[in-house]
Structure formats: structure tokens, C-alpha cells
Design an enzyme around this catalytic site. Structure first.
Site, PDB file in Angstrom:
ATOM      1  N   LYS A 153       0.863  -1.189   0.000  1.00  0.00           N
ATOM      2  CA  LYS A 153       0.000   0.000   0.000  1.00  0.00           C
ATOM      3  C   LYS A 153       0.887   1.222   0.000  1.00  0.00           C
ATOM      4  O   LYS A 153       1.974   1.175   0.581  1.00  0.00           O
ATOM      5  CB  LYS A 153      -0.914   0.003   1.225  1.00  0.00           C
ATOM      6  CG  LYS A 153      -1.859  -1.189   1.332  1.00  0.00           C
ATOM      7  CD  LYS A 153      -3.107  -1.027   0.504  1.00  0.00           C
ATOM      8  CE  LYS A 153      -3.888  -2.332   0.417  1.00  0.00           C
ATOM      9  NZ  LYS A 153      -5.164  -2.256  -0.213  1.00  0.00           N
ATOM     10  N   LYS A 155      -2.129   1.353  -2.774  1.00  0.00           N
ATOM     11  CA  LYS A 155      -2.448   0.412  -3.857  1.00  0.00           C
ATOM     12  C   LYS A 155      -1.678   0.732  -5.121  1.00  0.00           C
ATOM     13  O   LYS A 155      -1.234  -0.162  -5.829  1.00  0.00           O
ATOM     14  CB  LYS A 155      -3.938   0.528  -4.216  1.00  0.00           C
ATOM     15  CG  LYS A 155      -4.909  -0.120  -3.279  1.00  0.00           C
ATOM     16  CD  LYS A 155      -6.323   0.283  -3.681  1.00  0.00           C
ATOM     17  CE  LYS A 155      -7.388  -0.268  -2.754  1.00  0.00           C
ATOM     18  NZ  LYS A 155      -7.880  -1.587  -3.104  1.00  0.00           N
ATOM     19  N   LYS A 179       1.683  -9.654  -2.770  1.00  0.00           N
ATOM     20  CA  LYS A 179       0.991  -9.511  -4.053  1.00  0.00           C
ATOM     21  C   LYS A 179       0.789  -8.041  -4.390  1.00  0.00           C
ATOM     22  O   LYS A 179       0.700  -7.202  -3.489  1.00  0.00           O
ATOM     23  CB  LYS A 179      -0.361 -10.227  -4.030  1.00  0.00           C
ATOM     24  CG  LYS A 179      -1.335  -9.672  -3.020  1.00  0.00           C
ATOM     25  CD  LYS A 179      -2.677 -10.342  -3.076  1.00  0.00           C
ATOM     26  CE  LYS A 179      -3.745  -9.596  -3.826  1.00  0.00           C
ATOM     27  NZ  LYS A 179      -3.975  -8.205  -3.432  1.00  0.00           N
ATOM     28  N   ASP A 181      -1.581  -4.971  -5.779  1.00  0.00           N
ATOM     29  CA  ASP A 181      -3.004  -4.745  -5.543  1.00  0.00           C
ATOM     30  C   ASP A 181      -3.777  -4.908  -6.854  1.00  0.00           C
ATOM     31  O   ASP A 181      -3.203  -4.960  -7.932  1.00  0.00           O
ATOM     32  CB  ASP A 181      -3.241  -3.381  -4.884  1.00  0.00           C
ATOM     33  CG  ASP A 181      -4.237  -3.519  -3.726  1.00  0.00           C
ATOM     34  OD1 ASP A 181      -5.134  -4.375  -3.829  1.00  0.00           O
ATOM     35  OD2 ASP A 181      -4.111  -2.794  -2.737  1.00  0.00           O
ATOM     36  N   GLU A 182      -5.110  -4.972  -6.723  1.00  0.00           N
ATOM     37  CA  GLU A 182      -5.924  -5.329  -7.890  1.00  0.00           C
ATOM     38  C   GLU A 182      -5.869  -4.290  -9.004  1.00  0.00           C
ATOM     39  O   GLU A 182      -6.075  -4.623 -10.173  1.00  0.00           O
ATOM     40  CB  GLU A 182      -7.375  -5.599  -7.469  1.00  0.00           C
ATOM     41  CG  GLU A 182      -8.216  -4.389  -7.051  1.00  0.00           C
ATOM     42  CD  GLU A 182      -7.913  -3.896  -5.632  1.00  0.00           C
ATOM     43  OE1 GLU A 182      -7.190  -4.597  -4.904  1.00  0.00           O
ATOM     44  OE2 GLU A 182      -8.408  -2.803  -5.274  1.00  0.00           O
ATOM     45  N   HIS A 269      -7.515 -12.807  -7.430  1.00  0.00           N
ATOM     46  CA  HIS A 269      -8.204 -11.702  -6.753  1.00  0.00           C
ATOM     47  C   HIS A 269      -9.582 -11.589  -7.389  1.00  0.00           C
ATOM     48  O   HIS A 269      -9.733 -11.757  -8.591  1.00  0.00           O
ATOM     49  CB  HIS A 269      -7.405 -10.412  -6.920  1.00  0.00           C
ATOM     50  CG  HIS A 269      -7.842  -9.334  -5.975  1.00  0.00           C
ATOM     51  ND1 HIS A 269      -9.031  -8.659  -6.127  1.00  0.00           N
ATOM     52  CD2 HIS A 269      -7.258  -8.826  -4.861  1.00  0.00           C
ATOM     53  CE1 HIS A 269      -9.148  -7.774  -5.135  1.00  0.00           C
ATOM     54  NE2 HIS A 269      -8.087  -7.863  -4.348  1.00  0.00           N
ATOM     55  N   ARG A 270     -10.596 -11.283  -6.573  1.00  0.00           N
ATOM     56  CA  ARG A 270     -11.965 -11.319  -7.102  1.00  0.00           C
ATOM     57  C   ARG A 270     -12.576  -9.926  -7.255  1.00  0.00           C
ATOM     58  O   ARG A 270     -13.816  -9.808  -7.255  1.00  0.00           O
ATOM     59  CB  ARG A 270     -12.836 -12.192  -6.211  1.00  0.00           C
ATOM     60  CG  ARG A 270     -12.845 -11.710  -4.781  1.00  0.00           C
ATOM     61  CD  ARG A 270     -13.712 -12.574  -3.884  1.00  0.00           C
ATOM     62  NE  ARG A 270     -13.731 -12.020  -2.549  1.00  0.00           N
ATOM     63  CZ  ARG A 270     -14.623 -12.304  -1.626  1.00  0.00           C
ATOM     64  NH1 ARG A 270     -15.580 -13.164  -1.864  1.00  0.00           N
ATOM     65  NH2 ARG A 270     -14.575 -11.761  -0.437  1.00  0.00           N
ATOM     66  N   HIS A 302      -9.402 -15.525  -3.113  1.00  0.00           N
ATOM     67  CA  HIS A 302      -9.988 -14.679  -2.067  1.00  0.00           C
ATOM     68  C   HIS A 302     -11.425 -15.121  -1.816  1.00  0.00           C
ATOM     69  O   HIS A 302     -12.216 -15.234  -2.762  1.00  0.00           O
ATOM     70  CB  HIS A 302     -10.004 -13.214  -2.511  1.00  0.00           C
ATOM     71  CG  HIS A 302      -8.660 -12.584  -2.518  1.00  0.00           C
ATOM     72  ND1 HIS A 302      -8.388 -11.431  -1.821  1.00  0.00           N
ATOM     73  CD2 HIS A 302      -7.493 -12.944  -3.120  1.00  0.00           C
ATOM     74  CE1 HIS A 302      -7.117 -11.108  -2.001  1.00  0.00           C
ATOM     75  NE2 HIS A 302      -6.556 -12.010  -2.787  1.00  0.00           N
ATOM     76  N   LYS A 309     -12.931  -5.921   6.431  1.00  0.00           N
ATOM     77  CA  LYS A 309     -13.662  -4.756   5.923  1.00  0.00           C
ATOM     78  C   LYS A 309     -14.690  -5.096   4.845  1.00  0.00           C
ATOM     79  O   LYS A 309     -15.483  -4.244   4.466  1.00  0.00           O
ATOM     80  CB  LYS A 309     -12.667  -3.721   5.357  1.00  0.00           C
ATOM     81  CG  LYS A 309     -12.027  -4.091   4.018  1.00  0.00           C
ATOM     82  CD  LYS A 309     -11.080  -3.015   3.487  1.00  0.00           C
ATOM     83  CE  LYS A 309     -10.520  -3.400   2.123  1.00  0.00           C
ATOM     84  NZ  LYS A 309      -9.489  -2.511   1.623  1.00  0.00           N
ATOM     85  N   SER A 339      -8.669 -11.761   3.293  1.00  0.00           N
ATOM     86  CA  SER A 339      -8.025 -10.476   3.015  1.00  0.00           C
ATOM     87  C   SER A 339      -9.053  -9.360   3.087  1.00  0.00           C
ATOM     88  O   SER A 339     -10.237  -9.576   2.856  1.00  0.00           O
ATOM     89  CB  SER A 339      -7.413 -10.542   1.615  1.00  0.00           C
ATOM     90  OG  SER A 339      -6.778  -9.335   1.284  1.00  0.00           O
ATOM     91  N   GLY A 340      -8.583  -8.172   3.396  1.00  0.00           N
ATOM     92  CA  GLY A 340      -9.462  -7.006   3.425  1.00  0.00           C
ATOM     93  C   GLY A 340      -9.733  -6.542   4.838  1.00  0.00           C
ATOM     94  O   GLY A 340     -10.574  -7.101   5.542  1.00  0.00           O
ATOM     95  N   GLY A 341      -8.980  -5.526   5.278  1.00  0.00           N
ATOM     96  CA  GLY A 341      -9.272  -4.927   6.584  1.00  0.00           C
ATOM     97  C   GLY A 341      -8.754  -5.702   7.780  1.00  0.00           C
ATOM     98  O   GLY A 341      -9.249  -5.524   8.889  1.00  0.00           O
ATOM     99  N   GLY A 363      -2.911  -5.409   4.016  1.00  0.00           N
ATOM    100  CA  GLY A 363      -2.255  -4.240   3.436  1.00  0.00           C
ATOM    101  C   GLY A 363      -2.150  -3.156   4.488  1.00  0.00           C
ATOM    102  O   GLY A 363      -1.110  -2.966   5.128  1.00  0.00           O
ATOM    103  N   GLY A 364      -3.272  -2.462   4.735  1.00  0.00           N
ATOM    104  CA  GLY A 364      -3.307  -1.384   5.721  1.00  0.00           C
ATOM    105  C   GLY A 364      -2.850  -1.845   7.098  1.00  0.00           C
ATOM    106  O   GLY A 364      -2.215  -1.084   7.841  1.00  0.00           O
TER     107      GLY A 364
HETATM  108  C1  RUB Z   1      -6.613  -5.515   1.038  1.00  0.00           C
HETATM  109  C2  RUB Z   1      -7.523  -5.184  -0.100  1.00  0.00           C
HETATM  110  C3  RUB Z   1      -7.904  -6.295  -1.014  1.00  0.00           C
HETATM  111  C4  RUB Z   1      -9.133  -6.951  -0.457  1.00  0.00           C
HETATM  112  C5  RUB Z   1     -10.185  -7.442  -1.419  1.00  0.00           C
HETATM  113  O1  RUB Z   1      -6.113  -4.339   1.673  1.00  0.00           O
HETATM  114  O2  RUB Z   1      -7.994  -4.102  -0.281  1.00  0.00           O
HETATM  115  O3  RUB Z   1      -8.047  -5.875  -2.310  1.00  0.00           O
HETATM  116  O4  RUB Z   1      -8.604  -8.035   0.175  1.00  0.00           O
HETATM  117  O5  RUB Z   1     -11.207  -8.104  -0.704  1.00  0.00           O
HETATM  118  P1  RUB Z   1      -6.308  -4.048   3.237  1.00  0.00           P
HETATM  119  P2  RUB Z   1     -11.517  -9.669  -0.792  1.00  0.00           P
HETATM  120  O6  RUB Z   1      -5.622  -5.166   3.957  1.00  0.00           O
HETATM  121  O7  RUB Z   1      -5.644  -2.715   3.440  1.00  0.00           O
HETATM  122  O8  RUB Z   1      -7.766  -4.000   3.500  1.00  0.00           O
HETATM  123  O9  RUB Z   1     -10.278 -10.393  -0.363  1.00  0.00           O
HETATM  124  O10 RUB Z   1     -12.642  -9.864   0.185  1.00  0.00           O
HETATM  125  O11 RUB Z   1     -11.902  -9.982  -2.178  1.00  0.00           O
END
Ligand code: RUB
Length: 419
Positions: A153, A155, A179, A181-182, A269-270, A302, A309, A339-341, A363-364
């Protein structure tokens, strides 16, 4: 019931070895008409009788509703295998999940599940290395510990040199995996080739410094031919993994990359999945996406973080993860990715809920650590160590300053879990 949709129903249970079976839920004024309209439109029918229709075509290729629950708006439809071109994932979707979502007979439609016969499944490659293969590459086959991964990050925006430095710090702090980011591909600030070369240098440096194996998944998502070229470039530079945004790239792109025969694990990644999967009354479920992804051949997917989050109930995510790890036709199991939050303080709850056969990506939660990336990565590993030894996190943080700093920053965040 419109006459044109009559006859797309059968009392016979279909043979699962010779039919694709789709489970739908829907809202419609006339459930019987709607269910048959789905079967017709997604196989040989259309809104009117056709002078070109031959009895042999209808007999051989018409999809049939074999279970209808009119009260609850649910139907199961069987599609004869001859409808499908082997090894063509987009065509499968154009068929069972194509026009039907926009038909006026339906107020809403949800494709919940899709079963495919063994003979059809065999025409796809499936995961190149699967969960066990990825574990072998990172040397965790015996310990069975979760893999810890990061997403650099911000991203987008860092130069390849800055990106590689963040990568090095992450690896040395304890991350196994990294990885892109998307939304990072090959923008002017970070040309793909340079980014890959520099990050792989960080992988090498971190491996010699830590004595651990590290893995980088560059995001190859682009136009189909370019994706293959980028994947080949990764391989030529000694890279060991690639990432694809499987929804935005589409199954055609994913198949091109998988079928290129590079034997690189694919991290899926989805991004954009929620556009069709989130509304429980309409669209395509994450389960269907998971089946297609596994069949085409991804190695890590994922599925949702439960404590993070993004949306996704505990029930759904655990079901997906269990299925990915279970037997399905001859396809290798796939590594689920949470992953995510996620921040370090969420690690114990996540592991208690989802277990250790998991890739935990953050990431964050790493690059937002008050003392920087390396400390963020260390805090994650400390959180895992505490959980593994059964020590409460607050207790463990007393002797581990990186975890203690994470508490100061994120200690007030609520962990919300949707059952
Ligand atoms: C992770 C992030 C990913 C999400 C996607 O960053 O944003 O793209 O994992 O979500 P952070 P999912 O760790 O800062 O939130 O995995 O549910 O598809």
C-alpha cells in the site's frame, strides 16, 4: 404460462454424469412460467416459436426444469452436456448465466450453484499446484501454519524501487507472500517489467537474510495476450507466482494464462465479484465463482476475511473455504485467502474461526503500523505466535513492542462478524 415456454420441464431426475445442473432462486409473478423461461432461453428457446426449430434439436439440447418450488421461487435445471463446448468457460457462463438475468418474466434471479459432470470438468486444467503445491514451495507442508501475505500500500503510486523496498521490509518482518493490488498493472509510475525485476531482487535478498522462502505474485491482469506475455516474463525472471483479477479479466483471460502451461500458481483476486454476488436475491453466488475459478485453475482464491472490511458471512466464507480444500472431481484443493481490513489484533479471532489452512493477507494492517512496514509484519507474526501458544494478545504485547504499538493504533476497532 406462455405457450412458447411449455415443455421445458421434466419429472425425471437428470443423470449428473451427462448434465450440468444449475440451482436458481428467483422472484416472479408466475413461477412455473419463469422457471421454464430460464430453461428455454439458456438452451434452445426464445420468446417465439421458430420455423427453424427441428425436433432433434429440442430433444437433444433443451434444458429441463426437474425441480420447482413455486412457493419459494426455486428451481433446478438440467442442461445436456452436448450444449457445452469442452474447455470453454465463457461459453458455459453465456449459456447458464447469460440472457436469463435480464428477462422480463423475472423480477430477480440468483444462480446459487452449478454442478458439472466429470467428463466436462476433465476438459479444464484445474489448479497447477494447488494448496499443497504452494505449501511445498514455501516450505510449510509440515508445520501447516497459515501463510502470511501482504499487499503493498498505497495500492498504486509507488515507483518500482519504492515498491521493492516495502516488499523487502515486509518479507524480513515475517511475510511469506506479497501480491500487487488489484488496480496495479503497468501504469507510468510502475512499469510491470521493472517492478517485477526489482521485487524479485527483494525476494532474493530477503530469502538470504531470513533463510525462509518468499513468494511474489505480480498482477498480470491486462488484455488477454498481454497477460500471457507478462506471465511468461515473470517466469523468465525466476518468479514463482502470478496474480490475476479473475472477474475483471474474465474467464477467457484466466484460461489463456492457465493454459499457457507455465506451471506458476495463480493467485486469484476477485475484484468486482460483489457487483453480482452481494445482493442475495440477484446475480451469481461466490460459490459459483469459486467452482469456475477452481475448474479453470487457480491455486489461491480470495473468499472473504470474516473479521475484516468486506462483506461475507461467517457461514458463507467457511463453506467456501471447506469446499476449496475438499475433493472435487480430480482438481487439486485451492488455498483460501482471507483479506481485506485485517490488522494484527484480528489474527486470533480469524484463526479461531477459520483455522490455519489459510492465507492471511493484509495491506493497511501492515503498512499502516505506526512504526512502519517491518514492524507491522512483525506484529502479525507475534499475533500468530501468541495465538499458537494460547497466550492472550494483551499479555503477549507486554513483551513485544510491535504488537503493543498495534494495540495503541487499532485496539479500539470493533471486530464485527456476520453469522
Ligand atoms: C486488502 C484489499 C484487497 C481486499 C479485497 O487491503 O484491499 O483488495 O482483500 O477483498 P487491506 P476480498 O488489507 O488494506 O484492506 O479479499 O474480500 O476480495
Amino acid at each position: 404460462m406462455r405457450d412458447v415456454y411449455k415443455g421445458y420441464v421434466t419429472g425425471e431426475k437428470p443423470n449428473p454424469d451427462t448434465h450440468v445442473i444449475a440451482s436458481f432462486r428467483f422472484h416472479a409473478r408466475d413461477a412455473a412460467n419463469a422457471a421454464q423461461a430460464i430453461a428455454a432461453e439458456s438452451s434452445v428457446g426464445t420468446w417465439t416459436e421458430l420455423s427453424t426449430m427441428k425436433p432433434r434439436i429440442r430433444k437433444r439440447l433443451a434444458a429441463k426444469v426437474f425441480r420447482l418450488d413455486a412457493k419459494n421461487g426455486a428451481a433446478e435445471i438440467a442442461y445436456p452436456l452436448a450444449l457445452f463446448e469442452p474447455g470453454n468457460a465463457p461459453q458455459l457462463l453465456s449459456d447458464v448465466a447469460g440472457n436469463v438475468f435480464g428477462m422480463r418474466e423475472l423480477d430477480s434471479l440468483r444462480l446459487e450453484d452449478l454442478q458439472v459432470p466429470k467428463a466436462y470438468a476433465k476438459s479444464f486444467k484445474g489448479p497447477a499446484v494447488g494448496l499443497e503445491g504452494v505449501r511445498k514451495m514455501l516450505g510449510t507442508g509440515k508445520s501447516r501454519r497459515p501463510h502470511f501475505g501482504t499487499i503493498v500500500k498505497p495500492k498504486v503510486g509507488l515507483t518500482p524501487k519504492e515498491n521493492a523496498e516495502v516488499g523487502f521490509e515486509s518479507f524480513v518482518g515475517g511475510m511469506d507472500f506479497l501480491k500487487d493490488d488489484e488496480n496495479l498493472s503497468s501504469q507510468s509510475f510502475s512499469p510491470f517489467e521493472e517492478r517485477v525485476v526489482r521485487m524479485l531482487e527483494s525476494v532474493d535478498r530477503a530469502e538470504s537474510e531470513t533463510g525462509e522462502r518468499k513468494m511474489y505474485a505480480p498482477n498480470v491482469t491486462a488484455e488477454t495476450g498481454e497477460m500471457v506475455r507478462r506471465a511468461e516474463f515473470v517466469k523468465s525472471q525466476g518468479g514463482t507466482c502470478i496474480m490475476v483479477d479473475i472477474v475483471t479479466a474474465g474467464f477467457s483471460g484466466l484460461q489463456s494464462v492457465r493454459n499457457a502451461g507455465l506451471k506458476l500458481p495463480i493467485h486469484a483476486h476477485r475484484a468486482m465479484y460483489a457487483a453480482f454476488a452481494r445482493n442475495p436475491d440477484h446475480g451469481i453466488s461466490m460459490m459459483v465463482l469459486a467452482r469456475l475459478a477452481r475448474m479453470v485453475g487457480v491455486d489461491q482464491l480470495h473468499t472473504g476475511a470474516i473479521v475484516g472490511k468486506m462483506e461475507g458471512s461467517k457461514h458463507e466464507v467457511l463453506g467456501l473455504n471447506a469446499w476449496l480444500r475438499d475433493k472435487w472431481h480430480s482438481f487439486r484443493p485451492v488455498f483460501p485467502v482471507a483479506s481485506g481490513g485485517i490488522d494484527p489484533l484480528r489474527v486470533p479471532s480469524l484463526l479461531a474461526i477459520a483455522g490455519t489452512e489459510l492465507v492471511i493477507n493484509a495491506g493497511g494492517g501492515i503498512h499502516g503500523h505506526p512504526d512502519g512496514t517491518r514492524a507491522g509484519a512483525m506484529a502479525f507474526r507475534q499475533a500468530y505466535d501468541a495465538w499458537r501458544m494460547g497466550i492472550p494478545l494483551e499479555e503477549y504485547a507486554k513483551g513485544h513492542k510491535e504488537l503493543a504499538a498495534a494495540f495503541r493504533k487499532w485496539g479500539g476497532r470493533r471486530i464485527g462478524v456476520t453469522e
